[in-house]
Write an enzyme that holds these catalytic residues in place. Structure first.
Site, PDB file in Angstrom:
ATOM      1  N   TYR A 101     -24.382  22.712  61.917  1.00 30.35           N
ATOM      2  CA  TYR A 101     -24.747  21.444  62.553  1.00 30.35           C
ATOM      3  C   TYR A 101     -26.196  21.113  62.225  1.00 30.35           C
ATOM      4  O   TYR A 101     -27.071  21.986  62.263  1.00 30.35           O
ATOM      5  CB  TYR A 101     -24.586  21.554  64.072  1.00 30.35           C
ATOM      6  CG  TYR A 101     -25.138  20.351  64.811  1.00 30.35           C
ATOM      7  CD1 TYR A 101     -24.333  19.252  65.076  1.00 30.35           C
ATOM      8  CD2 TYR A 101     -26.475  20.301  65.202  1.00 30.35           C
ATOM      9  CE1 TYR A 101     -24.841  18.131  65.719  1.00 30.35           C
ATOM     10  CE2 TYR A 101     -27.004  19.188  65.842  1.00 30.35           C
ATOM     11  CZ  TYR A 101     -26.175  18.104  66.092  1.00 30.35           C
ATOM     12  OH  TYR A 101     -26.684  16.995  66.722  1.00 30.35           O
ATOM     13  N   GLU A 189     -26.871  12.501  62.528  1.00 37.74           N
ATOM     14  CA  GLU A 189     -26.226  13.808  62.634  1.00 37.74           C
ATOM     15  C   GLU A 189     -25.367  14.100  61.424  1.00 37.74           C
ATOM     16  O   GLU A 189     -24.677  13.213  60.937  1.00 37.74           O
ATOM     17  CB  GLU A 189     -25.265  13.783  63.831  1.00 37.74           C
ATOM     18  CG  GLU A 189     -25.684  14.574  65.017  1.00 37.74           C
ATOM     19  CD  GLU A 189     -24.626  14.485  66.118  1.00 37.74           C
ATOM     20  OE1 GLU A 189     -24.943  14.913  67.219  1.00 37.74           O
ATOM     21  OE2 GLU A 189     -23.509  13.999  65.898  1.00 37.74           O
TER      22      GLU A 189
END
Ligand code: GDP
Ligand code: MN
Length: 380
Positions: A101, A189
């Site tokens: 991530y 993101e």
């Protein structure tokens, strides 16, 4: 403003981030044609302004073009978090070794952009954040210096111990930060950031939220607005020149001026309530604006009471009063209202309201308390 994955990927590509190719389809036919062009396995991905598409069945692997067509048929028209899927992204499937991530948010707490990385990326990142927050590394960027190379490198080694992978990740972190700044993001993101068995690091998903107040300087990003994917109430407010942000509470707030609106929401919380929205009807509020404000507030099924807090300066209280009367004539309003008006033409406004069966208050604490009580219902 939110943009779709395929649009965020375009921005990332422009900043050098390795992103697999992809094309958008709105029909199964088109999906099949695109998949045939790539040959081999593809992924069919719902394009909606929502996360968790994988878990909702909106991301599917297809072995060939015929299967891509079937998957597109199933995904197009699907509802994900109350949003209807109108487009799918077709992208060649990647071999995945690990999923990490990488995200950047504008963090009000630290008043800076914060970069977050976790080697435990993928569809369960929310759970990781909730149950094992230490698995997410965070670093605030000092806006005076920007992201420094050694910082990007330190974060990258938090993701991968192998230098070959960490070096690629450090480059991607810096590129993502550039993209975030250039596109006026409040959030950018990549989840997952993958490492392939061949040792390549790539972004196979992307999400960006854009600061509405940055749009004036980035027309190419503004052009990415997809009205069909936006919240209808927020769109209506934007078109009427009202600032509206929907929240989770049940006290609908209608206020003039952003500062007073913020103070009103604080006071709602102070008296134990939860605001259903931020709504600034702005300066000169003609009655029509007030009617639109009513329509927007009442379109939220969570709203249990409506709170008017008007400080009349340029805004004339009698205009607002007429708007309230007009709106309640046009809309079949079943919700209780608490009104406070003070300032320009206050006396006139109170009279107009009285004649039409409304009570008006002048004290801000009183009216907020009242609205919170009304939302809680008769039992409390
Ligand atoms: P999200 O659920 O909305 O975040 O959608 P993602 O794009 O992140 O996809 C969800 C999951 O699908 C990813 O975490 C991957 O495990 C898987 N996935 C997505 N693209 C690919 C791909 O190209 N190949 C493989 N093998 N899996 C993929
Ligand atoms: Mn994802």
């Amino acid at each position: 403003m939110n943009i779709h994955e395929y649009q965020a990927k375009e921005i990332l590509r422009a900043h050098g981030v390795p992103v697999p190719p992809g094309e958008v389809a709105t029909t199964p036919d088109e999906a099949e044609r695109i998949a045939a062009g790539y040959g081999g396995m593809v992924v069919v991905k719902a394009q909606v302004h929502a996360g968790g598409r994988g878990k909702a069945g909106g991301v599917k692997l297809a072995n060939d073009a015929a299967e891509a067509r079937e998957q597109a048929e199933a995904i197009l028209g699907m509802q994900i978090k109350e949003l209807t899927v109108e487009k799918v992204l077709i992208t060649p499937a990647e071999d995945i070794d690990t999923e990490a991530y990488l995200g950047i948010v504008m963090d009000r707490g630290s008043q800076s952009d914060v970069i977050m990385v976790s080697s435990e990326g993928g569809i369960d990142i929310e759970e990781v954040a909730a149950t094992n927050p230490d698995a997410i590394q965070k670093m605030a960027v000092d806006a005076r210096y920007g992201l420094l190379p050694h910082q990007a490198s330190a974060l990258a080694y938090g993701l991968y111990s192998e230098p070959k992978l960490a070096r690629q990740a450090a480059r991607i972190i810096a590129q993502l930060y550039d993209a975030y700044r250039a596109a006026g993001c409040t959030l950018a993101e990549i989840n997952p950031l993958i490492a392939t068995p061949a040792g390549e690091v790539k972004a196979i998903d992307a999400k960006m939220n854009i600061d509405d107040n940055a749009l004036f300087r980035i027309p190419d990003v503004e052009a990415m607005r997809d009205e069909s994917a936006e919240d209808p109430a927020e769109r209506k407010a934007r078109e009427a020149g009202l600032s509206y942000i929907q929240l989770d509470g049940d006290v609908g707030c209608c206020v003039n001026g952003a500062g007073l609106a913020m103070a009103t929401m604080d006071l709602v919380k102070h008296y134990g309530g939860e605001p259903a929205n931020f709504l600034d009807i702005g300066g000169s509020s003609n009655p029509d604006k007030v009617v639109t404000a009513f329509e927007i507030i009442t379109s939220d099924p969570n709203v249990k009471s409506i709170l008017f807090n008007i400080f009349g300066g340029i805004t004339r209280c009698d205009d607002v009063a007429n708007g309230i009367v007009e709106a309640t004539r046009r809309i079949d309003l079943k919700l209780p209202i608490a009104i406070r008006l003070t300032g320009t033409n206050e006396d006139l406004a109170v009279e107009i309201l009285k004649e039409n069966g409304f009570e008006a208050m002048t004290d801000m604490d009183e009216v907020v308390k009242r609205a919170v009580e009304l939302a809680a219902g008769p039992s409390s």
